[in-house]
Design an enzyme around this catalytic site. Structure first.
Site, mmCIF file in Angstrom:
data_model
loop_
_atom_site.group_PDB
_atom_site.id
_atom_site.type_symbol
_atom_site.label_atom_id
_atom_site.label_comp_id
_atom_site.label_asym_id
_atom_site.label_seq_id
_atom_site.Cartn_x
_atom_site.Cartn_y
_atom_site.Cartn_z
ATOM 1 N N GLN A 76 0.820 -1.220 0.000
ATOM 2 C CA GLN A 76 0.000 0.000 0.000
ATOM 3 C C GLN A 76 0.852 1.268 0.000
ATOM 4 O O GLN A 76 0.422 2.312 0.507
ATOM 5 C CB GLN A 76 -0.963 0.000 1.186
ATOM 6 N N SER A 77 2.048 1.205 -0.557
ATOM 7 C CA SER A 77 2.928 2.378 -0.564
ATOM 8 C C SER A 77 2.332 3.536 -1.367
ATOM 9 O O SER A 77 2.039 3.392 -2.563
ATOM 10 C CB SER A 77 4.280 1.984 -1.166
ATOM 11 N N ASN A 78 2.175 4.683 -0.709
ATOM 12 C CA ASN A 78 1.763 5.896 -1.418
ATOM 13 C C ASN A 78 2.872 6.369 -2.339
ATOM 14 O O ASN A 78 2.628 6.912 -3.408
ATOM 15 C CB ASN A 78 1.447 7.014 -0.424
#
Ligand SMILES: *Cc1c(COP(=O)(O)O)cnc(C)c1O
Length: 332
Positions: A76-78
């Protein structure tokens, strides 16, 4: 004021971002006035704090003739999502090294990564420890195919990426000077992941007036190793880009009492707080960064860390898309 010249950048973010008062939440907590710098509004798909860093880093990638941009992070890395969007905006190919097993369902940021057609390589947490080496090896593979790869470290938290938050500090100081009666902030509070945002704000605080005290809330690591990372980035900013400032360890304040269940995980209290912020202010915090950091600020206010007359600027660093991978946590 400083006449330091920034490295070249590509304008990608909608700047300056607004500063807004969290009227009802401030009253609810009964302490200092809390304002929010809307760095979640640097764009839509291309939004959050990483965009400011990518302005500098991707300029360098283009200058070096890159055709593929590589970076790494959590599923879920922005940062990975923002890099993939920005790469496509610039006609580059995104390649992402994601930590953990291949997700069964691509949700939130990972959904967007897929939609962008980013090449996704999943690595175990152990392999991820050597992400920079793996990216260097992939760049060699790409060379054989006539492609030029450019690796961005986790969070774009190197000296060049941190320049984005030196510039943000300049922007905040200018906003404070333009509106001195209201925006007289004593503190800047923000979530700390890989440290580049902190390093940029700390260096910027040395260059521009007025400069509020900077307070970082760790979302995953202990304060000591994080402070060491930030010191390394600060030193590299001086050595590599000649940013004219001096610093000591006293300039770095990291609170690590709010990691809770760990990186990317939330306690029921954090989830409740995220709901409260949405319902009181129409502001969406994410579970991994801003939700934890503003929850920490609220708790520190309750515990009497601040004076009622203080004014606090909270940087909303973005992250909304990871909320869409948390339906089950919120059980709505
Ligand atoms: C990456 C990120 C942070 C942390 O920034 P660092 O520069 O990595 O410390 C904070 N908030 C959000 C939403 C992020 O994506």
């Amino acid at each position: 004021m400083s006449n330091f010249e920034f490295p070249d950048r590509i304008p990608l973010a909608n700047l300056p971002t607004r500063i807004e008062k969290l009227e009802r939440l401030s009253r609810h907590l009964g302490g200092p006035a809390i304002y929010v710098k809307r760095d979640d509004l640097t764009g839509v798909a291309l939004s959050g704090n990483k965009v400011r860093k990518l302005e500098f880093v991707l300029r360098d990638a283009l200058d070096k003739g890159a055709t593929t941009v590589l970076t790494c992070g959590a599923v879920q890395s922005n940062h990975c999502r923002a890099t993939a969007v920005a790469a496509r905006r610039l006609g580059l190919r995104p390649l992402l090294l994601l930590r953990g097993s291949r997700p069964e369902r691509y949700e939130g940021n990972a959904f967007m990564d897929r939609m962008l057609g980013a090449e996704i390589r999943c690595v175990t947490p152990e392999e991820y420890e050597t992400a920079d080496d793996i990216m260097a090896r992939i760049i060699e593979e790409l060379k054989a195919k006539g492609e030029v790869g450019y690796a961005i470290p986790e969070g774009a938290s190197n000296a060049l990426g941190a320049m984005g938050y030196v510039k943000a500090a300049e922007e905040i100081s200018a906003q404070m000077r333009e509106n001195p009666d209201e925006f007289n902030f004593d503190y800047i509070v923000h979530a700390v992941g890989s440290g580049g945002t902190s390093a940029g704000l700390i260096a910027g605080g040395k260059l521009f007036d007025p400069a509020p005290q900077i307070l970082g809330i760790s979302v995953g690591s202990d304060a000591q190793p994080l402070a060491a990372d930030i010191r390394r980035i600060l030193s590299a900013m001086k050595d590599t880009y000649g940013v004219p400032f001096e610093f000591t360890s006293d300039d770095i304040t990291i609170i690590d009492d709010y990691i809770g269940r760990g990186y990317g995980l939330n306690t029921p209290e954090e989830l409740e707080f995220i709901r409260t912020a949405a319902q009181m202010e129409g502001v969406f915090l994410d579970g991994t960064y801003t939700g934890k950091a503003l929850y920490a600020l609220a708790d520190q206010i309750r515990k009497g860390r601040f004076d009622r007359r203080d004014k606090i600027l909270f940087i909303h660093t973005g992250g909304i898309f990871s909320l869409f991978a948390k339906y089950d946590d919120f059980a709505l």
